[in-house]
Design an enzyme around this catalytic site. Structure first.
Site, PDB file in Angstrom:
ATOM      1  CB  THR A  93       0.051  -3.702   6.316  1.00  0.00           C
ATOM      2  OG1 THR A  93      -1.213  -3.613   5.642  1.00  0.00           O
ATOM      3  CG2 THR A  93       0.736  -2.348   6.287  1.00  0.00           C
ATOM      4  CG  ASP A  94      -2.646  -7.805   2.954  1.00  0.00           C
ATOM      5  OD1 ASP A  94      -3.271  -7.065   3.732  1.00  0.00           O
ATOM      6  OD2 ASP A  94      -2.993  -7.997   1.770  1.00  0.00           O
ATOM      7  CB  THR A 108      -0.949   0.002   1.216  1.00  0.00           C
ATOM      8  OG1 THR A 108      -1.853  -1.099   1.103  1.00  0.00           O
ATOM      9  CG2 THR A 108      -1.754   1.293   1.296  1.00  0.00           C
TER      10      THR A 108
END
Length: 335
Positions: free
Chosen positions: A96-97, A20
């Site tokens: 961030t996953d 992101t």
């Protein structure tokens, strides 16, 4: 902030993996994808030029969900090599996953003293209140700081610093999505300087290279769950992690199948709660209690949550470790 002369600035290598923090939507369109390179991220924060001499590398440009174990192993090999050549610190930007898993796996494989700081963003660069630039500033300042040496892999988010051992993503969209249940942040970044409250002792690294093929899966205990997934795992996995109820409990119908699996492969008992430790002998209500399961040969994951227990087991198997060494490694990390 007083500018440090260029000749005195530490060198920090920034590795961009996408995610992101590197995403934007096409002009006039929707649907963000990784488009920004490391140079774009740094250019958006001019003050970074005073923090360190930055080297930039676009290692990957993909969503965090696309990262593979081999990507992280390759990063660990690169960092270990560069740490020996005098690089002061490292910053990794990614989605961030999988950030908490990247941090933990790197912490297992990284052997250097130079700080490794992983960060990302919950909002793309075009969104109001984009958090990527501030997170990147905090990460670079931390990676450049002598006070962060020897602390292993850290996660910088919302001016908090978290140890890889404890950090978890606990919210799907909040800019304060990363916390360390049961421990709290090891430090904060204040006026461009990391201030540490405590340190998490580093554990012995898992050996590189990671060349032995291995598969480890996580199966979660749920109310009334069947043994179908356990039966399937017998022929598909080299190791298993059970995300158990509470302090290490499973449905009573799982007890015998788990004991049988533990004679064929390492089976780790972890808690699905996300905080706290698996117990060893508090409950003994029969099949499925932690006392019963450990007697059947399961290995306690201690305070490791299931995804991190999986990564430790996977790294050990890929390094060629056999069952006695695996038991010792999990026992050592429970101390």
């Amino acid at each position: 902030m007083i500018s440090t002369p260029r000749s005195q600035r530490p060198t920090v290598l920034v590795l961009s993996l996408g995610g992101t923090i590197a995403m934007s939507a096409p002009s006039g369109g929707s649907g963000a994808t990784p488009r920004l390179a490391a140079a774009d991220l740094v250019a958006s924060v001019p003050e970074l030029a005073d923090a360190a001499t930055l080297e930039l590398q676009d290692f990957r440009q993909i969503p965090g969900a696309w990262l593979e174990i081999d990507d992280i192993v390759a990063i660990a090999e690169l960092l270990n090599q560069r740490a020996q050549s005098g690089t002061a610190g490292f910053v990794i930007t990614q989605g961030t996953d999988t950030l908490e898993e990247t941090a933990f796996l790197l912490d297992l494989l990284y052997t250097g003293e130079a700080p490794v700081v992983i960060t990302g963003a919950m909002r793309t660069a075009e969104m109001a209140g984009a958090d990527g630039p501030a997170n990147l500033v905090a990460a670079v300042h931390t990676a450049a700081s002598p006070s962060a040496r020897g602390l292993g892999v850290l996660v910088a988010f919302a001016d908090e610093l978290h140890a890889a051992r404890h950090v978890q993503k606990v919210h799907s969209t909040s800019t304060s999505a990363f916390v360390s249940p049961g421990a709290g942040p090891v430090g904060h970044v204040v006026e461009g300087q990391p201030r540490f409250h405590f340190a998490v002792p580093r554990q012995a690294p898992v050996a590189l290279p990671q060349v032995r093929p291995a598969s480890v899966e996580v199966i979660q205990a749920t109310l009334g769950a069947s043994v179908a997934l356990l039966d399937a795992a017998a022929g598909l996995a080299d190791g298993l992690v059970i995300a158990a109820f509470g302090a290490g409990h499973a449905p009573k119908t799982w007890a015998e199948p788990l004991g049988a699996l533990a004679t064929r492969m390492p089976v780790i008992l972890a808690s699905r709660t996300g905080a706290g430790s698996v117990l060893s002998n508090t409950y003994d209500f029969g099949p499925g209690s932690e006392t019963d399961l450990l007697k059947r040969g399961l290995i306690s994951g201690g305070g490791l949550e299931p995804r991190k227990a999986r990564l430790l087991l996977l790294a050990l198997l890929r390094s060629g470790a056999e069952l006695p060494e695996i038991r010792d490694a999990f026992e050592f990390r429970r101390r």
